[in-house]
Design a protein around this motif. Structure first.
Motif, short mmCIF file in Angstrom:
data_model
loop_
_atom_site.label_atom_id
_atom_site.label_comp_id
_atom_site.label_asym_id
_atom_site.label_seq_id
_atom_site.Cartn_x
_atom_site.Cartn_y
_atom_site.Cartn_z
N ASN A 1 0.84 -1.20 0.00
CA ASN A 1 0.00 0.00 0.00
C ASN A 1 0.88 1.25 0.00
O ASN A 1 0.61 2.21 0.72
CB ASN A 1 -0.92 -0.02 1.23
N THR A 2 1.93 1.20 -0.83
CA THR A 2 2.87 2.32 -0.85
C THR A 2 3.44 2.50 -2.26
O THR A 2 3.35 1.61 -3.09
CB THR A 2 4.01 2.07 0.16
N VAL A 3 3.99 3.64 -2.49
CA VAL A 3 4.75 3.91 -3.71
C VAL A 3 6.13 4.40 -3.26
O VAL A 3 6.24 5.23 -2.36
CB VAL A 3 4.06 4.93 -4.64
N THR A 4 7.17 3.84 -3.89
CA THR A 4 8.54 4.15 -3.47
C THR A 4 9.38 4.53 -4.67
O THR A 4 9.38 3.83 -5.68
CB THR A 4 9.18 2.92 -2.78
N GLU A 5 10.08 5.64 -4.56
CA GLU A 5 11.07 6.02 -5.58
C GLU A 5 12.29 5.13 -5.38
O GLU A 5 12.83 5.03 -4.27
CB GLU A 5 11.45 7.48 -5.41
N LEU B 1 11.95 -4.77 -2.81
CA LEU B 1 11.74 -3.87 -3.96
C LEU B 1 12.75 -4.14 -5.06
O LEU B 1 12.40 -4.22 -6.24
CB LEU B 1 11.84 -2.41 -3.52
N VAL B 2 14.02 -4.30 -4.70
CA VAL B 2 15.07 -4.54 -5.69
C VAL B 2 14.85 -5.89 -6.38
O VAL B 2 14.99 -6.00 -7.60
CB VAL B 2 16.46 -4.44 -5.04
N THR B 3 14.49 -6.91 -5.62
CA THR B 3 14.22 -8.22 -6.20
C THR B 3 13.05 -8.14 -7.18
O THR B 3 13.11 -8.72 -8.28
CB THR B 3 13.92 -9.25 -5.09
N PHE B 4 12.01 -7.41 -6.81
CA PHE B 4 10.88 -7.23 -7.71
C PHE B 4 11.33 -6.56 -9.01
O PHE B 4 10.96 -7.00 -10.10
CB PHE B 4 9.80 -6.37 -7.03
N LEU B 5 12.14 -5.52 -8.90
CA LEU B 5 12.62 -4.82 -10.09
C LEU B 5 13.48 -5.73 -10.96
O LEU B 5 13.38 -5.68 -12.19
CB LEU B 5 13.40 -3.57 -9.71
N GLU B 6 14.31 -6.55 -10.36
CA GLU B 6 15.13 -7.50 -11.13
C GLU B 6 14.25 -8.46 -11.92
O GLU B 6 14.50 -8.72 -13.10
CB GLU B 6 16.06 -8.28 -10.20
N GLN B 7 13.21 -8.97 -11.29
CA GLN B 7 12.29 -9.89 -11.96
C GLN B 7 11.56 -9.19 -13.11
O GLN B 7 11.40 -9.75 -14.19
CB GLN B 7 11.29 -10.47 -10.97
#
Length: 113
Positions: A68-72, A94-100
């Motif tokens: 329930n958040t947005v992160t730069e 967050l980083v793992t999500f971006l890598e995927q």
């Protein structure tokens, strides 16, 4: 080129937008002028929207909506650095999500959608 402001509206209070349109516009306008991200509420809803800091169109960044958040998320973001220091587990998530996501995007580009 101009400036861009990224806004996330939390839909839980969306019905209040019709009841308080002037308040929403005024708060959105003021938040867009700030040099940092800010949450604001309207009516009785405390966290109606998150407004990221305005940035020049040439100042690229990535935002992740998770939970329930947005992160730069970029290596120059003081907020992300703070997140790494105070909640490293979430920062890693967050980083793992971006890598995927990046792997999936590369597959799309390589093979077409």
């Amino acid at each position: 080129m101009g400036y861009l402001t990224t806004v996330t509206v939390y839909n839980d209070g969306l019905d209040l937008l019709k009841k308080h349109p002037e308040e929403f516009c005024e708060k959105l306008y003021n938040a867009s002028l700030r040099q940092n991200s800010v949450d604001f509420g309207i009516g009785y809803f405390a966290n109606f929207a998150n407004v990221q800091r305005s940035r020049h169109a040439d100042d690229h960044t990535t935002y992740v909506h998770m939970g329930n958040t947005v992160t730069e998320v970029n290596p120059y973001s003081p907020k992300f650095g703070n997140l790494v220091n105070h909640n490293p587990e979430f920062a890693e998530k967050l980083v793992t999500f971006l890598e995927q996501e990046l792997e999936n995007l590369k597959k799309m580009v390589d093979h077409g959608s």
